[in-house]
Design an enzyme around this catalytic site. Structure first.
Site, PDB file in Angstrom:
ATOM      1  N   HIS A 184      50.238  79.658  67.591  1.00  0.00           N
ATOM      2  CA  HIS A 184      51.493  79.284  68.177  1.00  0.00           C
ATOM      3  C   HIS A 184      52.246  80.487  68.782  1.00  0.00           C
ATOM      4  CE1 HIS A 184      55.797  78.737  66.355  1.00  0.00           C
ATOM      5  NE2 HIS A 184      55.834  78.220  67.543  1.00  0.00           N
ATOM      6  N   ASP A 236      48.328  77.598  62.237  1.00  0.00           N
ATOM      7  CA  ASP A 236      49.237  76.501  62.599  1.00  0.00           C
ATOM      8  C   ASP A 236      48.509  75.293  63.204  1.00  0.00           C
ATOM      9  OD1 ASP A 236      51.671  77.523  61.744  1.00  0.00           O
ATOM     10  OD2 ASP A 236      52.110  78.518  63.645  1.00  0.00           O
ATOM     11  N   TYR A 243      54.545  67.434  64.259  1.00  0.00           N
ATOM     12  CA  TYR A 243      54.340  68.894  64.302  1.00  0.00           C
ATOM     13  C   TYR A 243      53.940  69.315  65.719  1.00  0.00           C
ATOM     14  CZ  TYR A 243      52.774  73.490  62.755  1.00  0.00           C
ATOM     15  OH  TYR A 243      52.635  74.840  62.586  1.00  0.00           O
ATOM     16  N   HIS A 287      49.673  74.693  57.146  1.00  0.00           N
ATOM     17  CA  HIS A 287      50.685  73.740  56.670  1.00  0.00           C
ATOM     18  C   HIS A 287      50.005  72.408  56.365  1.00  0.00           C
ATOM     19  CE1 HIS A 287      54.024  76.285  58.014  1.00  0.00           C
ATOM     20  NE2 HIS A 287      53.472  76.351  59.215  1.00  0.00           N
TER      21      HIS A 287
HETATM   22 FE1  FEO Z   1      53.978  79.592  63.796  1.00  0.00          FE
HETATM   23 FE2  FEO Z   1      53.676  78.082  60.708  1.00  0.00          FE
HETATM   24  O1  FEO Z   1      54.124  79.438  61.933  1.00  0.00           O
END
Ligand code: FEO
Length: 401
Positions: free
Chosen positions: A151, A173, A201, A232
């Site tokens: 990201h 990510d 997301y 995540h």
């Molecule tokens: Fe771009 Fe979960 O950090």
């Protein structure tokens, strides 16, 4: 002692955050997790850290897997503080670990932690480029693939092949979801819930990077992946084709159906009357339509709806010659994220000067949305003939096909 081994030689040492409800402006109704992993071959590898608030739990987890002194490598896949926030703290426990990051990762680590980490440490970090391989023994090799802007510019994925077991993509990510769950595997969770969170997301974090995501999918999709461990939410092993297919769809701007999203706010009810009239005219034609009043809706939910819809109808009263603040705030958010292949329409009400509709059109165009030539702007209170919207909806439908 908790069992942290999620599959043979791979351990979850991250933190599941059940409490968080706001992740830099993104509403996390179902919490999130900061996933970090240990992979063991003959060498021991720690992959990513966690948000600094949860360093204590992270360290405890690591200690439940091994003596931190025995860790040979720390891989930093991404420098954003939810994954590298505990970098300065964990270094004190890893005297024998070599640090590995992408070239931009090395630079960004220094830009983040120059106050907390000795300058000499940054000079010793191994900067890896695409295709570099780390042999950790026992049949396991980790190939590094920088994925800039998935990201951040420093982002990288680490792909571990195993002669004796499944191949694991530590995807950071990518393929993540803001979801707290006690069950790490996709098949142990409700699929519609994890897909919903993966979509939200994507809409909030990755949408404006879709061109890059599409290219990255071609590169990463060519790898013989058996398991995806993101940074995540849950890990994927049963539904990998489904989530990869969804990423292809979202990154190309493809939608399931020609649905309509109506978003608006109102001061004294006039713009709301138009929003409702639009809603019923569309609904009566059997077209799926959803309606959100922005002062009582969450922007991160609404942008997810915007990604799903074909047409986005935006309404605002004029306040001080411009857009109502809640509408302006959402449109600014949407302009940054740039939902693709949409038709826009502006409507609103005013007392004397007008101005909101013109500003909405500007904002929609700034988001790359094609806006209908027609719009509605009513002085004070709409009459019943103002709410006969048949022709406008005919035109909208024509443009949706
Ligand atoms: Fe771009 Fe979960 O950090």
């Amino acid at each position: 002692m908790p069992n942290l081994e999620i599959m043979k030689d791979v351990f979850f040492v991250g933190y599941v955050d059940w409490e968080v409800r706001n992740f830099h402006g993104y509403s996390t109704h179902r919490g999130t997790s900061y996933n970090a992993y240990i992979a063991k071959g003959e060498k021991t590898v720690l992959i990513d850290t966690v948000k600094v608030n949860y360093f204590k739990e992270y360290l405890e987890n690591i200690k439940n897997v091994c003596d931190p002194k025995d860790i040979d490598y720390l891989i930093v896949n991404h420098v954003e503080p939810d994954h590298s926030g505990s970098f300065p703290q964990i270094l004190k426990y890893l005297p024998n670990a070599e640090i590995i990051a992408s070239t931009i990762g090395v630079k960004n680590l220094e830009l983040h932690f120059h106050k907390d980490v000795d300058a000499e440490i940054f000079k010793k970090i191994r900067a890896v480029k695409e295709g570099d391989i780390l042999d950790i023994g026992n049949g396991k090799k980790i190939t590094f693939v920088p994925v800039p802007m998935v990201h951040w510019p420093d982002s990288m994925v680490s792909f571990m092949t195993d002669e004796k077991g499944p191949n694991v993509l530590f995807s950071n990510d990518a393929f993540g979801q803001h979801l707290a769950t006690s069950k790490i595997w996709d098949e142990d969770n409700d699929l519609s819930t994890i897909m919903e969170e993966a979509e939200k997301y994507y809409a909030n974090i990755l949408l404006y990077l879709s061109n890059i995501i599409a290219k990255t999918l071609t590169k990463v999709g060519a790898l013989p992946i058996d398991v995806i461990c993101p940074s995540h939410g849950i890990c994927w092993r049963k539904n990998i084709p489904d989530i990869v297919e969804k990423y292809k769809k979202w990154s190309s701007g493809e939608i399931d159906e020609n649905s309509v999203l109506i978003i608006y706010d109102t001061m004294w009810g006039s713009t709301e009357k138009i929003a409702h009239a639009l809603y019923y005219e569309i609904k009566n034609r059997g077209i799926p339509v959803r309606r959100f009043k922005l002062s009582s809706s969450d922007y991160s939910d609404v942008i997810t709806e915007a990604m799903r819809a074909k047409a986005i109808l935006v309404g605002s009263p004029t306040l001080n010659k411009t857009i109502y603040p809640s509408v302006a705030e959402y449109l600014t958010y949407q302009r940054g994220l740039k939902p693709m292949n949409k038709i826009g329409f502006a409507f609103g009400s005013y007392g004397w000067s007008g101005g909101a509709v013109k500003e909405i059109i500007k904002e929609l165009e700034g988001a790359g949305i094609k806006v209908l030539d027609e719009s509605i702007e009513i002085q004070f209170v709409p009459r019943s003939e103002d709410l006969n919207l048949k022709n406008i909806i005919d035109k909208l439908i024509e443009n949706m096909d």
